[in-house]
Each structure stands twice: as C-alpha cells, then as structure tokens.
Design an enzyme around this catalytic site. Structure first.
Site, mmCIF file in Angstrom:
data_model
loop_
_atom_site.group_PDB
_atom_site.id
_atom_site.type_symbol
_atom_site.label_atom_id
_atom_site.label_comp_id
_atom_site.label_asym_id
_atom_site.label_seq_id
_atom_site.Cartn_x
_atom_site.Cartn_y
_atom_site.Cartn_z
ATOM 1 N N SER A 131 0.817 -1.209 0.000
ATOM 2 C CA SER A 131 0.000 0.000 0.000
ATOM 3 C C SER A 131 0.851 1.259 0.000
ATOM 4 O O SER A 131 1.937 1.285 0.577
ATOM 5 C CB SER A 131 -0.922 0.031 1.221
ATOM 6 O OG SER A 131 -1.646 1.246 1.207
ATOM 7 N N LYS A 185 -4.489 -6.764 3.393
ATOM 8 C CA LYS A 185 -4.477 -5.621 2.462
ATOM 9 C C LYS A 185 -5.902 -5.302 1.993
ATOM 10 O O LYS A 185 -6.269 -4.136 1.847
ATOM 11 C CB LYS A 185 -3.574 -5.925 1.262
ATOM 12 C CG LYS A 185 -3.615 -4.861 0.154
ATOM 13 C CD LYS A 185 -3.172 -3.487 0.670
ATOM 14 C CE LYS A 185 -2.878 -2.458 -0.388
ATOM 15 N NZ LYS A 185 -3.933 -2.092 -1.299
ATOM 16 N N HIS A 188 -7.497 -3.454 4.713
ATOM 17 C CA HIS A 188 -6.920 -2.100 4.665
ATOM 18 C C HIS A 188 -7.693 -1.239 3.661
ATOM 19 O O HIS A 188 -8.072 -0.111 3.931
ATOM 20 C CB HIS A 188 -5.437 -2.192 4.276
ATOM 21 C CG HIS A 188 -4.830 -0.898 3.818
ATOM 22 N ND1 HIS A 188 -5.085 -0.362 2.566
ATOM 23 C CD2 HIS A 188 -4.011 -0.012 4.426
ATOM 24 C CE1 HIS A 188 -4.456 0.786 2.433
ATOM 25 N NE2 HIS A 188 -3.778 1.027 3.554
ATOM 26 N N ASN A 189 -7.924 -1.801 2.485
ATOM 27 C CA ASN A 189 -8.632 -1.043 1.456
ATOM 28 C C ASN A 189 -10.080 -0.775 1.847
ATOM 29 O O ASN A 189 -10.619 0.291 1.549
ATOM 30 C CB ASN A 189 -8.566 -1.772 0.115
ATOM 31 C CG ASN A 189 -7.241 -1.557 -0.584
ATOM 32 O OD1 ASN A 189 -6.220 -1.391 0.079
ATOM 33 N ND2 ASN A 189 -7.236 -1.569 -1.893
ATOM 34 N N GLU A 192 -9.959 2.020 4.046
ATOM 35 C CA GLU A 192 -9.665 3.176 3.175
ATOM 36 C C GLU A 192 -10.965 3.724 2.556
ATOM 37 O O GLU A 192 -11.202 4.935 2.556
ATOM 38 C CB GLU A 192 -8.692 2.705 2.089
ATOM 39 C CG GLU A 192 -8.364 3.682 0.985
ATOM 40 C CD GLU A 192 -7.489 3.015 -0.096
ATOM 41 O OE1 GLU A 192 -6.407 2.494 0.243
ATOM 42 O OE2 GLU A 192 -7.896 3.007 -1.281
HETATM 43 C C1 6PG Z 1 -3.205 1.452 -1.629
HETATM 44 C C2 6PG Z 1 -4.483 1.648 -2.373
HETATM 45 C C3 6PG Z 1 -4.372 1.066 -3.754
HETATM 46 C C4 6PG Z 1 -5.497 1.502 -4.683
HETATM 47 C C5 6PG Z 1 -6.717 0.606 -4.587
HETATM 48 C C6 6PG Z 1 -8.019 1.257 -4.348
HETATM 49 O O1 6PG Z 1 -3.277 0.884 -0.552
HETATM 50 O O2 6PG Z 1 -2.156 1.890 -2.114
HETATM 51 O O3 6PG Z 1 -5.526 1.022 -1.704
HETATM 52 O O4 6PG Z 1 -4.218 -0.295 -3.607
HETATM 53 O O5 6PG Z 1 -5.733 2.824 -4.602
HETATM 54 O O6 6PG Z 1 -6.743 -0.098 -5.782
HETATM 55 O O7 6PG Z 1 -8.570 1.682 -5.534
HETATM 56 P P1 6PG Z 1 -10.107 1.823 -5.852
HETATM 57 O O8 6PG Z 1 -10.621 2.976 -5.076
HETATM 58 O O9 6PG Z 1 -10.075 2.078 -7.322
HETATM 59 O O10 6PG Z 1 -10.784 0.544 -5.545
#
Ligand code: 6PG
Length: 482
Positions: A131, A185, A188-189, A192
């Site tokens: 990430s 991960k 994590h997303n 996010e």
């Molecule tokens: C990271 C991000 C990266 C990317 C994802 C999310 O941890 O560096 O999460 O992996 O930005 O693909 O993207 P989307 O918003 O397009 O799903």
C-alpha cells in the site's frame, strides 16, 4: 545469457512496478532484475533511470538466469489473469526454493489457491499486499506479506529495506501464511473506502451547512490534520479541496464528475465480511455510496422526490464544524474497529496467526490509511490481546465519551437537512446496536419461529424452543437440538 547478478527481480514495468524496482535499486546491496511482457517498456524504464543499474531482460529465461539463488521475483501486474499468466511463466523457469511474490491487489482466495499450486512445485509463493500508491512504491510503502516462514526468511530483509519506516521500525511484518497478507491488504482497502467516504460526508455537511468554500474547508482539514485526525487522507483532502481548475478557475472539486469509481477491493471486503458474518457497515455504506453515485439515470429520475423544506444553514458554524470533526473521529474509530473484527474472523476461519497490534503498527507509515491514532490501536492490543472489539478498549471508550453527543447532533442535522451521510449514520447505528442491552433481534427470532419453525433460545432456560403459534393459545415446545 546474463550472469546471475541480481538479488531481486521485478516483473511488470507499469508505474507501480517500476517505482518499486527503483525503490529496491536505491537501497544498499540490492541489484534489481527487471522484466516486462513488452520489451519496449523494459528498455524505456532502463533508459529513463540509468542510475538504478537495472539488469534488464527481454525473455523470462534471461530474467531467471539474471537472479541469484534462491531467486526472488516480485510480480507487479494486474490482478487476475495477467497475474496467473506470469506465475505460470515463472514456475517454468524457477526451481524449488525460489520465491515468487505477487505484489498486486489479488483477491486473497486466489492467493490461497496460487500458493497451494506453486508450493506443490517446491517453489515458494508469497502474496504481499503493498500500500501507498505510486509514491509509496517509490519512497517506502507499507507491505503485508503472507506465505511461508521459509520464504519470509529470504524476503523479510529485502522488504524491510524498502518499506516505510516509523519510529525506526519498517512497516512490514510477516502477516501469516498463504493468503493472510492479501486478506489484510483487502481489509486495509475496505477501511480506506470508509475513511474516504466519511471525509467526503464531513466536507459535504460543512459546505452545505455553513456555505464555506472548498478553499476554506481545505483550511479546516489542514487544521484537523494537526490533531487527533492527523492522517494521510485528511492531508490530501486539504490539497484536493484547495486545487483550482486551470481551465475554468473554479474549484477543481466542482468540476470533477460526482461519480466515484472503484477497482473492487472494497466490494471484496464487504463480500468477505458477509460470508464471515461480520458487520462492516461503515465499509459497506462507503461501497454503496460509490455505487449510488454512479447511477446517473436513477439520480436524475429521483429529482422529483421531495426533501425537507427550507435551506440548511447552521446557527453556529464553528460549533457545527467542531461537531463534524468529532463525528468523523467517532465514525473512523468504528471503521477501524469493524475492520479489525473482520481480520480476527478471517484469521480464525483460515487458520492464520495474525497479530493485530503488528498490523496497526505496519499501517502507521507508507499506506493510504496511515494515521496518528494507529499507535493507540497497537497499544490497545498490546494491553489486551484478547480485546473483543477495538472500540471497547479504554482509550477508545474515552474517545466515544467525548464524541458521541456531537456525532448524534451531526447525524440528526444531516437527516433533517436531507444531506446523505450513510457512513456517519450507519456507524452510529452500529455503535448503538453494539451497546444496546437488549436488541429487537428477539422479535426477529419470534417471527422466524412463527413462519418457519426456526426455533429460538430463551433468556431464562437452556435449550431450544418452538412455539405452536396457531389458535388463540400458544404452546411452547422444547426442541431436541440433536
Ligand atoms: C493502496 C491503495 C491502492 C489503490 C486501490 C483502491 O493501498 O495503495 O488502496 O491499492 O488505490 O486499488 O482503488 P479503488 O478505489 O479504485 O478501488
């Protein structure tokens, strides 16, 4: 054939791959082999970064021959079929003991499948979540590797050399076996997604409630970034809001089409959580909010639907902004708490020994959700490794005590004003559900028993029961659960 001079290789020279290769090359002791499906790209990267000293190969055989044994290669290509194709190529030229690392955003169940298949050949396979976007890949990402302990022995020092460093500690740890790294991960997303949606709701409420301009709100976010909310996402939000569109002179945020895209990791998080039975409602609402935004026809048709009367203008702008800050903090804690619940459940389901405190630690730097309060999460799990819900740790109880009244005011204001705040409000509903002494789930059980004889348990007796609902008088039967 080139002689084996590289200690690490990178396959896939798109920006993430080339940046990671450059990061590796910049660290003492590393010589980096590179390979890309189209040799043109490999040549371009080699020419653009001559100081990196890349050992470039135009065939996969050459690439394998340029690596010292045990060979270690990090795949940085698109998740899915492209990744499978490269793995097949590599297993043909690698030998038992070598290590294949998938550094893309793979679905963790794919990683479990690939790990088993590659392991059968004697080659190690490591799914590693990376990430930090393009800049993180270049300067120091947060890395979440899975795979075997044997692979980690070789890979650990290399990954430590390129990871972000916080308080002298590299943001990488061996998360667990097979798909554990990609699972973490993925979560994590998911966090996010929730964090981004919460920030977006905060911005929308402040803008519509106080009439402040994006530039003024940028200043508010910059200010927030000096306190409890200090984080990468708050920092970049201030930057985004400040940006002026050179073509129109308008704030860029007003020119960008309001339909959010996604590449799928948020959806995976929610699908997985549904399977595991873990309420990740903040993350789910964030995913749904992106879906709703991307339905222009429905949104246009819905313009006929009534909203509340009158304009939404808050009486005291400063007090409202502070309430929104507190609501954001509280909701953010819930997003992390739900994310960690999913990690605990995933670890149990797939047999991974994941150290929650270590995960919070490696998320302190390099990654997109890096934030000041991650230290508090590490501390909470260090104090009580068996913590059943992060939000119940003493530090977070204090946070909730000082934020919950403001959080409620914000959700009420949003509902009254007709401003969508799905992540704020669903997080609050989750919070209240969690702390409720008694839930209406009892009624749901009654309904289930009524129409489907699904049975229920009682508060005052052990056993399983069914009520004979027909007729005027109800009768209760104890049901043998065996
Ligand atoms: C990271 C991000 C990266 C990317 C994802 C999310 O941890 O560096 O999460 O992996 O930005 O693909 O993207 P989307 O918003 O397009 O799903």
């Amino acid at each position: 054939m080139s002689e084996a001079q590289a200690n690490i290789g990178v396959i896939g020279m798109a920006v993430m791959g080339s940046n990671l290769a450059r990061n590796l090359a910049s660290r003492e002791g590393n010589t980096v082999a590179i390979f890309n499906r189209s040799a043109e790209k490999t040549r371009a990267v080699t020419a653009e970064f001559p100081d990196a000293g890349f050992v470039a190969s135009e065939t996969i055989e050459e690439f394998a021959a340029s690596l010292q044994k045990p060979r270690t290669a990090i795949i940085m290509v698109q998740a899915g079929r492209a990744t499978d194709a490269v793995i097949t190529q590599l297993t043909e030229v690698f030998e038992p003991g070598d290590i294949i690392v998938d550094g893309g955003n793979a679905l963790f169940t794919d990683t479990i499948r690939r790990e088993a298949a590659v392991r059968a050949t004697g080659i190690n396979f490591v799914g590693a979540g990376i990430s930090g976007g393009e800049e993180g890949a270049l300067l120091g990402p947060s890395i979440m590797p899975g795979g075997s302990a044997e692979a980690w022995e070789t890979l650990g020092p290399i990954l430590k050399s390129i990871a972000a460093v916080v308080d002298g500690e590299p943001c990488v740890t061996h998360v667990g076996t097979d798909g554990a790294g990609h699972f973490v991960k993925m979560i994590h997303n998911g966090i996010e997604y929730a964090d981004m949606q919460l920030i977006a709701e905060a911005y929308d409420l402040i803008r519509r409630g106080t009439g402040k301009t994006p530039a003024e709100i940028a200043d508010i976010f910059a200010e927030w970034n000096t306190g409890d909310l200090e984080s990468y996402l708050i920092e970049i939000t201030a930057e985004v809001l400040k940006q002026i569109d050179p073509q129109t002179g308008a704030p860029l945020v007003d020119v960008i089409l309001d339909q959010a895209g996604s590449k799928g990791t948020g959806v995976w998080t929610v699908q997985t959580a549904l399977d595991l039975g873990i309420p990740v409602s903040g993350i789910a609402e964030a995913v749904f909010a992106r879906s709703l935004s991307s339905k222009p026809a429905q949104r246009a048709a819905a313009s006929v639907l009534p909203g509340p009367d009158g304009d939404f203008v808050v009486a005291d702008a400063d007090a409202f902004v502070e309430d929104v800050r507190l609501a954001l903090y509280a909701s953010k804690v819930i997003a992390y708490s739900q994310g960690f619940d999913a990690i605990v459940a995933g670890a149990e389901q797939y047999g991974w020994d994941i150290k929650k405190g270590e995960i919070a630690k490696i998320w302190r730097g390099g990654c997109i959700i890096r934030a000041r309060f991650l230290n508090r999460i590490t501390e909470a799990y260090a104090e009580n490794p068996a913590l059943v819900a992060l939000v119940t740790a003493p530090f977070f109880v204090d946070v909730m005590t000082s934020t919950q009244a403001a959080w409620r005011r914000v959700v009420v204001a949003a509902a009254e004003a007709g401003i969508p705040s799905p992540a704020f409000s669903s997080s609050l509903a989750y919070y209240d559900g969690l702390r409720a002494e008694r839930l209406p789930a009892a009624l749901v059980q009654g309904q289930r028993d009524f129409f489907g004889a699904h049975t229920y348990k009682r508060v005052d007796q052990d056993g399983t029961f069914h009520t004979l609902w027909s007729g005027d008088r109800s009768e209760i039967q104890a049901v043998d659960s065996h």
